[in-house]
Motif scaffolding. Sequence first.
Motif, PDB file in Angstrom:
ATOM      1  N   GLN A   1     -94.460  82.335  81.051  1.00 10.26           N
ATOM      2  CA  GLN A   1     -93.506  82.295  79.937  1.00 10.26           C
ATOM      3  C   GLN A   1     -94.229  82.245  78.598  1.00 10.26           C
ATOM      4  O   GLN A   1     -93.841  82.934  77.651  1.00 10.26           O
ATOM      5  CB  GLN A   1     -92.583  81.088  80.103  1.00 10.26           C
ATOM      6  N   ARG A   2     -95.287  81.443  78.511  1.00 12.22           N
ATOM      7  CA  ARG A   2     -96.012  81.304  77.243  1.00 12.22           C
ATOM      8  C   ARG A   2     -96.712  82.606  76.865  1.00 12.22           C
ATOM      9  O   ARG A   2     -96.694  83.025  75.700  1.00 12.22           O
ATOM     10  CB  ARG A   2     -97.039  80.192  77.338  1.00 12.22           C
ATOM     11  N   LYS A   3     -97.325  83.241  77.838  1.00 12.15           N
ATOM     12  CA  LYS A   3     -98.096  84.433  77.537  1.00 12.15           C
ATOM     13  C   LYS A   3     -97.198  85.620  77.193  1.00 12.15           C
ATOM     14  O   LYS A   3     -97.597  86.495  76.426  1.00 12.15           O
ATOM     15  CB  LYS A   3     -99.008  84.798  78.726  1.00 12.15           C
ATOM     16  N   THR A   4     -95.974  85.669  77.735  1.00 14.07           N
ATOM     17  CA  THR A   4     -95.089  86.834  77.496  1.00 14.07           C
ATOM     18  C   THR A   4     -94.039  86.553  76.434  1.00 14.07           C
ATOM     19  O   THR A   4     -93.231  87.424  76.126  1.00 14.07           O
ATOM     20  CB  THR A   4     -94.380  87.234  78.804  1.00 14.07           C
TER      21      THR A   4
ATOM     22  N   VAL B   1     -88.770  90.922  77.448  1.00 14.50           N
ATOM     23  CA  VAL B   1     -89.371  90.137  78.526  1.00 14.50           C
ATOM     24  C   VAL B   1     -88.795  88.725  78.474  1.00 14.50           C
ATOM     25  O   VAL B   1     -88.835  88.075  77.424  1.00 14.50           O
ATOM     26  CB  VAL B   1     -90.903  90.084  78.402  1.00 14.50           C
ATOM     27  N   ASN B   2     -88.250  88.256  79.607  1.00 15.65           N
ATOM     28  CA  ASN B   2     -87.711  86.906  79.682  1.00 15.65           C
ATOM     29  C   ASN B   2     -87.952  86.382  81.089  1.00 15.65           C
ATOM     30  O   ASN B   2     -87.136  86.546  81.994  1.00 15.65           O
ATOM     31  CB  ASN B   2     -86.222  86.905  79.357  1.00 15.65           C
ATOM     32  N   VAL B   3     -89.127  85.747  81.284  1.00 14.46           N
ATOM     33  CA  VAL B   3     -89.532  85.301  82.624  1.00 14.46           C
ATOM     34  C   VAL B   3     -88.855  83.968  82.928  1.00 14.46           C
ATOM     35  O   VAL B   3     -89.137  82.958  82.282  1.00 14.46           O
ATOM     36  CB  VAL B   3     -91.070  85.145  82.695  1.00 14.46           C
ATOM     37  N   GLN B   4     -87.965  83.975  83.931  1.00 13.46           N
ATOM     38  CA  GLN B   4     -87.265  82.761  84.334  1.00 13.46           C
ATOM     39  C   GLN B   4     -87.512  82.394  85.795  1.00 13.46           C
ATOM     40  O   GLN B   4     -87.195  81.285  86.215  1.00 13.46           O
ATOM     41  CB  GLN B   4     -85.751  82.917  84.113  1.00 13.46           C
TER      42      GLN B   4
ATOM     43  N   LEU C   1     -92.009  95.099  82.965  1.00 15.37           N
ATOM     44  CA  LEU C   1     -92.456  94.774  81.594  1.00 15.37           C
ATOM     45  C   LEU C   1     -93.211  93.448  81.552  1.00 15.37           C
ATOM     46  O   LEU C   1     -94.138  93.276  80.744  1.00 15.37           O
ATOM     47  CB  LEU C   1     -91.251  94.727  80.653  1.00 15.37           C
ATOM     48  N   ALA C   2     -92.814  92.482  82.376  1.00 16.63           N
ATOM     49  CA  ALA C   2     -93.478  91.192  82.348  1.00 16.63           C
ATOM     50  C   ALA C   2     -94.941  91.328  82.765  1.00 16.63           C
ATOM     51  O   ALA C   2     -95.850  90.743  82.144  1.00 16.63           O
ATOM     52  CB  ALA C   2     -92.755  90.200  83.254  1.00 16.63           C
ATOM     53  N   LEU C   3     -95.202  92.157  83.867  1.00 19.88           N
ATOM     54  CA  LEU C   3     -96.582  92.363  84.296  1.00 19.88           C
ATOM     55  C   LEU C   3     -97.390  93.077  83.214  1.00 19.88           C
ATOM     56  O   LEU C   3     -98.534  92.723  82.912  1.00 19.88           O
ATOM     57  CB  LEU C   3     -96.609  93.161  85.595  1.00 19.88           C
ATOM     58  N   CYS C   4     -96.780  94.109  82.582  1.00 22.15           N
ATOM     59  CA  CYS C   4     -97.481  94.832  81.511  1.00 22.15           C
ATOM     60  C   CYS C   4     -97.765  93.918  80.319  1.00 22.15           C
ATOM     61  O   CYS C   4     -98.815  94.017  79.684  1.00 22.15           O
ATOM     62  CB  CYS C   4     -96.644  96.035  81.068  1.00 22.15           C
TER      63      CYS C   4
ATOM     64  N   ARG D   1    -101.376  91.064  76.794  1.00 23.10           N
ATOM     65  CA  ARG D   1    -101.678  89.843  76.056  1.00 23.10           C
ATOM     66  C   ARG D   1    -103.174  89.519  76.107  1.00 23.10           C
ATOM     67  O   ARG D   1    -103.768  89.068  75.125  1.00 23.10           O
ATOM     68  CB  ARG D   1    -100.878  88.673  76.631  1.00 23.10           C
ATOM     69  N   HIS D   2    -103.799  89.798  77.268  1.00 26.97           N
ATOM     70  CA  HIS D   2    -105.204  89.454  77.426  1.00 26.97           C
ATOM     71  C   HIS D   2    -106.128  90.655  77.212  1.00 26.97           C
ATOM     72  O   HIS D   2    -107.266  90.478  76.763  1.00 26.97           O
ATOM     73  CB  HIS D   2    -105.455  88.869  78.817  1.00 26.97           C
ATOM     74  N   ARG D   3    -105.629  91.883  77.551  1.00 28.82           N
ATOM     75  CA  ARG D   3    -106.453  93.086  77.361  1.00 28.82           C
ATOM     76  C   ARG D   3    -105.609  94.165  76.702  1.00 28.82           C
ATOM     77  O   ARG D   3    -105.143  95.108  77.350  1.00 28.82           O
ATOM     78  CB  ARG D   3    -106.984  93.566  78.715  1.00 28.82           C
TER      79      ARG D   3
END
Length: 903
Positions: free
Chosen positions: A152-155, A161-164, A174-177, A182-184
């Motif tokens: 949740q924090r990273k996305t 994107v709304n990871v629940q 979209l969450a995986l992308c 976020r990191h690369r």
Amino acid sequence: MGGGGGGEYMEQEEDWDRDLLLDPAWEKQQRKTFTAWCNSHLRKAGTQIENIEEDFRNGLKLMLLLEVISGERLPRPDKGKMRFHKIANVNKALDFIASKGVKLVSIGAEEIVDGNLKMTLGMIWTIILRFAIQDISVEETSAKEGLLLWCQRKTAPYRNVNVQNFHTSWKDGLALCALIHRHRPDLIDYAKLRKDDPVGNLNTAFEVAEKYLDIPKMLDAEDIVNTPKPDEKAVMTYVSCFYHAFAGAEQAETAANRICKVLAVNQENEKLMEEYEKLASELLEWIRRTVPWLENRVGEPSMSAMQRKLEDFRDYRRLHKPPRVQEKCQLEINFNTLQTKLRLSHRPAFMPSEGKLVSDIANAWRGLEQVEKGYEDWLLSEIRRLQRLQHLAEKFRQKASLHEAWTRGKEDMLSQRDYESASLQEVRALLRRHEAFESDLAAHQDRVEHIAALAQELNELDYHEAASVNSRCQAICDQWDNLGTLTQKRRDALERMEKLLETIDQLQLEFARRAAPFNNWLDGAVEDLQDVWLVHSVEETQSLLTAHEQFKATLPEADRERGAIMGIQAEIQKICQTYGLRPSTTSPYISLSPQDINNKWDKIRKLVPSRDQTLQEELARQQVNERLRRQFAAQANAVGPWIQTKVEEVGRLAAGLIGSLEDQMAGLRQQEQNIINYKSNIDRLEGDHQLLQESLVFDNKHTVYSMEHIRVGWEQLLTSIARTINEVENQVLTRDAKGLSQEQLNEFRASFNHFDRVSRGPALLWSWWGLGTKPDKRNGMMEPDDFRACLISMGYDLGEVEFARIMTMVDPNAAGVVTFQAFIDFMTRETAETDTAEQVVASFKILAGDKKYITAEELRRELPAEQAEYCIRRMVPYKGSGAPAGALDYVAFSSALYGESDL
């Protein structure tokens, strides 16, 4: 990999073994995901599995998998191929899992050996939970909740994107992308992704993760999209791989944040140090420039020039020094605040440059004030000297002028040989007149001696025109000696002639005898009426007025004497008329004529009212001066005690503050405002003091307070309130930094006050004024014996060695006292949570990838630009072997931050 929370998590999961059948879609997803996850670890050992329920049946690859993911050695497997050998190997694996604190619910070795897919998948999920998910922790959460919070924090910053959860929140890809971007951000162009292309998004994420992040493809995009609720365990397994892939970046980010925090503290402290050095240098330079000016005791020859010097000094005290007083006070406050911040952050105490210690500035300031006081005393003394010189010089000029006027023509007169052709009466007259002259000459002896005494005094007082005075005095003395010689010669000649002459006019002789002393009296009266004076009080002026009234009382008697003398002259004229004699226009015995006496008498009559007026004007001036004295004294007698009272109040506040620090600060700020509001009274008193000095009034019997007393008291009052406020501010810093409650602070204050018995307080101020002392019981400091008693009362068991060690902590400068701030620092020292040099080293080690050195490129990549350059400038080169050129020593740098020579 961590300890025993896996069992608890497993107990919270659904009892998978109670479901008789797996959903075919979930079974497919779990089989593919778990197989890929196992192979991602088994390939490190050079092997893999094809069929998850078949390839783990003999227990060998299962044991190998556990060894790879745990990094530990399991018992040697059984080499046989019989069923009991397989069961034994599987049991060794299950026992190892159980040794890690995991409860295996309904999973037995027989089911695994028999190829039970449901049991096999459950066992692999248990392994994944224990070794891949359980140790994930974000803000006190763990396992599933920790992993979800991390996602949740990273996305959070990404659109759409709304990871629940770990099923439906991941279906559009979209969450995986977003996690990858976020990191690369170099691997995926997130802005080009569409929410209506879930399969494309998922495949993009799978391909990028497999190619660049070494995360094998564990899911099928079509299965995820077409399944109403993707399998949660499969998704969690795959997402956990991203967490572990980016764990190094997370550690680096945490380490970078810690380093930035430490560097920010250091940079702020260095800025305060630079500000202190700059302010101290400026203040010392001002003192260095000012002291020679105050030490200059070269006087001016004129009163006006010395008064300009006095005016310059008043401007210095009124305009130039007060801002420097504030700078000195602010410097001490900044120094105390800086030391408090350094102490709270476990940095070494700040040691200013040589010659710029607070004590150095205090010593320089005391030297300035000593020179300043001496300079003002010298100015006033010099003005009084010039005033007296001016008075004496004027008196010398008046007396010299009168004497020179009297002697004018006397040498020619004494050199005449008129007696040679004179008649007997004329010779006798000449003799008598000469006798009268001798009497007059003797009467003038005192005047000449007075003139010489005035010249001598002017020389002794270093009068700037002493040369001209000496020249004039010498001329008068030389002339006086010559007059004496000539007088004696003429007497000798007249006495010789007198023997030849037989008669003399008795009336003219009588006139001469009476007129000469009266004329001397007239000259003396004129001289007295024209005499200058120097008075400093109404009483002295009244004394002059009384003397003048007494002189006026003698005038009727003098007028009668003048009438008698004029009667003698009238008798002479009457005799001449009676006997037909040719009256002489002048007395044969004296050059003084009746008209001369009348002229001098008229002059006295005119001088008397003039002197009346002058004395009255002087009386009025002295009365004005007296009013100025009383006006100044009335205010000074109010301001002085007020300042003394305020100093005592501030002293009591500093030693006995109660209530919350905010309430204390509010009370002190109110007290400070009251003091500031009182400044107008000081300014008004300065105005009255200036009027007194402009009127050359330097004494005041109506008050014991001088302007210097008031100034020093006012400056110390301002400094005292500012220091007390600073003490409370430092207590706020300490409280906030160390988490103290108000009750704790109050308890510390009560304990401290009970044993605070140092009796110093404002006595110093009273002693400075010479007004006695008024000791205050508490002063915010404890002596060592009182401090020991305080610690014992709080339960400390103190031996001599332990107490000596504590004293070095609370009194590092061996001043012999313990301040309240040092007392609080000691009482809270053990509970403080601060960064340490070891923690900073550990953070740098993470950024350096476990190397013993770090490069400038790594610092610039991991830290903000300002902090990175700060480190690069201050880190010394790494001296160990195997390091590239430009490698930096972060261990030595971390030690230096905390003043430690070695870790």
